[in-house]
Design a protein around this motif. Structure first.
Motif, PDB file in Angstrom:
ATOM      1  N   VAL A 174      -2.065   2.749  -8.440  1.00  0.00           N
ATOM      2  CA  VAL A 174      -2.408   3.445  -9.781  1.00  0.00           C
ATOM      3  C   VAL A 174      -3.349   2.409 -10.408  1.00  0.00           C
ATOM      4  CG1 VAL A 174      -1.377   3.909 -11.983  1.00  0.00           C
ATOM      5  CG2 VAL A 174      -0.225   4.489  -9.902  1.00  0.00           C
ATOM      6  N   LEU A 175      -2.883   1.130 -10.244  1.00  0.00           N
ATOM      7  CA  LEU A 175      -4.025   0.187 -11.155  1.00  0.00           C
ATOM      8  C   LEU A 175      -5.172   0.151 -10.540  1.00  0.00           C
ATOM      9  CD1 LEU A 175      -1.356  -2.668 -11.326  1.00  0.00           C
ATOM     10  CD2 LEU A 175      -1.951  -1.109 -12.994  1.00  0.00           C
ATOM     11  N   VAL A 176      -5.345   0.350  -9.266  1.00  0.00           N
ATOM     12  CA  VAL A 176      -6.810   0.311  -8.486  1.00  0.00           C
ATOM     13  C   VAL A 176      -7.344   1.623  -8.971  1.00  0.00           C
ATOM     14  CG1 VAL A 176      -8.108   0.283  -6.399  1.00  0.00           C
ATOM     15  CG2 VAL A 176      -6.091  -1.213  -6.699  1.00  0.00           C
ATOM     16  N   ASN A 177      -6.662   2.580  -8.826  1.00  0.00           N
ATOM     17  CA  ASN A 177      -7.211   3.913  -9.092  1.00  0.00           C
ATOM     18  C   ASN A 177      -7.828   4.037 -10.685  1.00  0.00           C
ATOM     19  OD1 ASN A 177      -8.230   6.658  -8.321  1.00  0.00           O
ATOM     20  ND2 ASN A 177      -6.461   7.545  -9.530  1.00  0.00           N
ATOM     21  N   ALA A 178      -7.086   3.519 -11.469  1.00  0.00           N
ATOM     22  CA  ALA A 178      -7.597   3.395 -12.812  1.00  0.00           C
ATOM     23  C   ALA A 178      -8.681   2.445 -13.127  1.00  0.00           C
ATOM     24  CB  ALA A 178      -6.406   2.797 -13.693  1.00  0.00           C
ATOM     25  N   ARG A 179      -8.776   1.421 -12.327  1.00  0.00           N
ATOM     26  CA  ARG A 179      -9.971   0.639 -12.389  1.00  0.00           C
ATOM     27  C   ARG A 179     -11.091   1.326 -11.763  1.00  0.00           C
ATOM     28  NH1 ARG A 179     -10.661  -5.391  -9.373  1.00  0.00           N
ATOM     29  NH2 ARG A 179     -10.234  -3.827  -7.657  1.00  0.00           N
TER      30      ARG A 179
ATOM     31  N   THR B 250      -7.484  -5.806  -2.396  1.00  0.00           N
ATOM     32  CA  THR B 250      -8.423  -6.307  -1.379  1.00  0.00           C
ATOM     33  C   THR B 250      -8.191  -6.625   0.005  1.00  0.00           C
ATOM     34  OG1 THR B 250      -9.930  -7.325  -3.511  1.00  0.00           O
ATOM     35  CG2 THR B 250     -10.263  -8.217  -1.280  1.00  0.00           C
ATOM     36  N   VAL B 251      -7.249  -7.012   0.108  1.00  0.00           N
ATOM     37  CA  VAL B 251      -6.478  -7.656   1.358  1.00  0.00           C
ATOM     38  C   VAL B 251      -6.054  -6.133   2.046  1.00  0.00           C
ATOM     39  CG1 VAL B 251      -4.952  -8.843   2.750  1.00  0.00           C
ATOM     40  CG2 VAL B 251      -5.968  -9.834   0.752  1.00  0.00           C
ATOM     41  N   TYR B 252      -5.665  -5.450   1.402  1.00  0.00           N
ATOM     42  CA  TYR B 252      -5.064  -4.138   2.191  1.00  0.00           C
ATOM     43  C   TYR B 252      -5.739  -2.897   1.515  1.00  0.00           C
ATOM     44  CZ  TYR B 252      -1.305  -7.218   3.509  1.00  0.00           C
ATOM     45  OH  TYR B 252      -0.596  -8.004   4.150  1.00  0.00           O
ATOM     46  N   GLN B 253      -7.103  -2.869   1.651  1.00  0.00           N
ATOM     47  CA  GLN B 253      -8.064  -1.952   1.198  1.00  0.00           C
ATOM     48  C   GLN B 253      -7.522  -0.628   1.800  1.00  0.00           C
ATOM     49  OE1 GLN B 253     -12.091  -2.965   1.949  1.00  0.00           O
ATOM     50  NE2 GLN B 253     -11.875  -4.817   0.477  1.00  0.00           N
ATOM     51  N   GLU B 254      -7.226  -0.582   2.952  1.00  0.00           N
ATOM     52  CA  GLU B 254      -7.076   0.774   3.614  1.00  0.00           C
ATOM     53  C   GLU B 254      -5.686   1.191   3.180  1.00  0.00           C
ATOM     54  OE1 GLU B 254      -6.209   2.332   8.231  1.00  0.00           O
ATOM     55  OE2 GLU B 254      -7.731   0.928   7.869  1.00  0.00           O
ATOM     56  N   GLU B 255      -4.526   0.590   3.068  1.00  0.00           N
ATOM     57  CA  GLU B 255      -3.560   0.933   2.566  1.00  0.00           C
ATOM     58  C   GLU B 255      -3.559   1.611   1.089  1.00  0.00           C
ATOM     59  OE1 GLU B 255       0.199  -1.462   0.479  1.00  0.00           O
ATOM     60  OE2 GLU B 255      -0.093  -2.047   2.574  1.00  0.00           O
ATOM     61  N   THR B 256      -4.335   0.704   0.295  1.00  0.00           N
ATOM     62  CA  THR B 256      -4.568   1.111  -1.086  1.00  0.00           C
ATOM     63  C   THR B 256      -5.308   2.732  -1.206  1.00  0.00           C
ATOM     64  OG1 THR B 256      -4.520  -1.184  -1.706  1.00  0.00           O
ATOM     65  CG2 THR B 256      -5.253   0.463  -3.262  1.00  0.00           C
ATOM     66  N   ALA B 257      -6.348   2.741  -0.384  1.00  0.00           N
ATOM     67  CA  ALA B 257      -7.177   3.649  -0.474  1.00  0.00           C
ATOM     68  C   ALA B 257      -6.351   5.077   0.096  1.00  0.00           C
ATOM     69  CB  ALA B 257      -8.299   3.703   0.558  1.00  0.00           C
ATOM     70  N   THR B 258      -5.422   4.557   1.074  1.00  0.00           N
ATOM     71  CA  THR B 258      -4.585   5.839   1.795  1.00  0.00           C
ATOM     72  C   THR B 258      -3.706   6.426   0.525  1.00  0.00           C
ATOM     73  OG1 THR B 258      -5.030   5.141   3.813  1.00  0.00           O
ATOM     74  CG2 THR B 258      -2.980   6.571   3.358  1.00  0.00           C
ATOM     75  N   ALA B 259      -3.151   5.437  -0.084  1.00  0.00           N
ATOM     76  CA  ALA B 259      -2.079   5.789  -1.144  1.00  0.00           C
ATOM     77  C   ALA B 259      -2.938   6.465  -2.317  1.00  0.00           C
ATOM     78  CB  ALA B 259      -1.352   4.469  -1.620  1.00  0.00           C
ATOM     79  N   ILE B 260      -3.970   6.027  -2.806  1.00  0.00           N
ATOM     80  CA  ILE B 260      -4.798   6.955  -3.956  1.00  0.00           C
ATOM     81  C   ILE B 260      -4.983   8.398  -3.236  1.00  0.00           C
ATOM     82  CG2 ILE B 260      -6.879   7.105  -4.880  1.00  0.00           C
ATOM     83  CD1 ILE B 260      -6.879   4.061  -5.054  1.00  0.00           C
ATOM     84  N   GLN B 261      -5.390   8.453  -2.168  1.00  0.00           N
ATOM     85  CA  GLN B 261      -5.916   9.864  -1.643  1.00  0.00           C
ATOM     86  C   GLN B 261      -4.565  10.616  -1.323  1.00  0.00           C
ATOM     87  OE1 GLN B 261      -7.663   9.732   2.371  1.00  0.00           O
ATOM     88  NE2 GLN B 261      -8.066  11.783   2.523  1.00  0.00           N
ATOM     89  N   GLU B 262      -3.581   9.974  -0.937  1.00  0.00           N
ATOM     90  CA  GLU B 262      -2.285  10.847  -0.695  1.00  0.00           C
ATOM     91  C   GLU B 262      -1.756  11.207  -2.194  1.00  0.00           C
ATOM     92  OE1 GLU B 262       0.468   8.344   1.512  1.00  0.00           O
ATOM     93  OE2 GLU B 262      -0.638   8.803   3.263  1.00  0.00           O
ATOM     94  N   ASN B 263      -2.164  10.576  -3.222  1.00  0.00           N
ATOM     95  CA  ASN B 263      -1.168  10.686  -4.323  1.00  0.00           C
ATOM     96  C   ASN B 263      -2.091  11.651  -5.287  1.00  0.00           C
ATOM     97  OD1 ASN B 263       1.584   9.393  -4.920  1.00  0.00           O
ATOM     98  ND2 ASN B 263       0.220   7.823  -3.618  1.00  0.00           N
TER      99      ASN B 263
END
Length: 108
Positions: free
Chosen positions: A58-63, A92-105
């Motif tokens: 959520v924080l990354v997506n907002a940024r 930054t370390v878990y870029q793929e995990e974060t991108a996937t979570a953004i996409q799924e949500n």
């Protein structure tokens, strides 16, 4: 090897290599993600700021949408600047995990 001798080598790493180095160092400390937790059943098991239900994605997506850190701190009064710094390193370390979570949500 001393930190003084290691510093030029660290600074010469690519951003991806730096993220990997951070992950290795963090894991060696025993509590790799102080201030970040993943608990099954809370926020879908996504990584969150400890003691909150604020997912890192959520924080990354907002940024990514242009929301400043100052605005995030205002919008989420329970967050500290340290929480945001931890979130950015984790993302930054878990870029793929974060991108996937953004996409799924975003699909929900």
């Amino acid at each position: 090897m001393t930190l003084q001798k290691l510093e030029p080598e660290l600074l010469a790493l690519t951003p991806n290599e730096k993220a990997q180095a951070i992950q290795i160092l963090a894991q060696s400390l025993g509590n790799p993600w102080r201030g970040i937790e993943k608990i099954p059943g809370i926020c879908g098991g996504d990584a969150c700021i400890s003691g909150t239900r604020i997912p890192i994605w959520v924080l990354v997506n907002a940024r990514n949408l242009g929301i400043s850190e100052a605005q995030l701190l205002k919008d989420y009064p329970s967050l500290s600047a340290t929480d945001l710094a931890n979130a950015w390193v984790y993302a930054t370390v878990y870029q793929e995990e974060t991108a996937t979570a953004i996409q799924e949500n975003e699909e929900d």
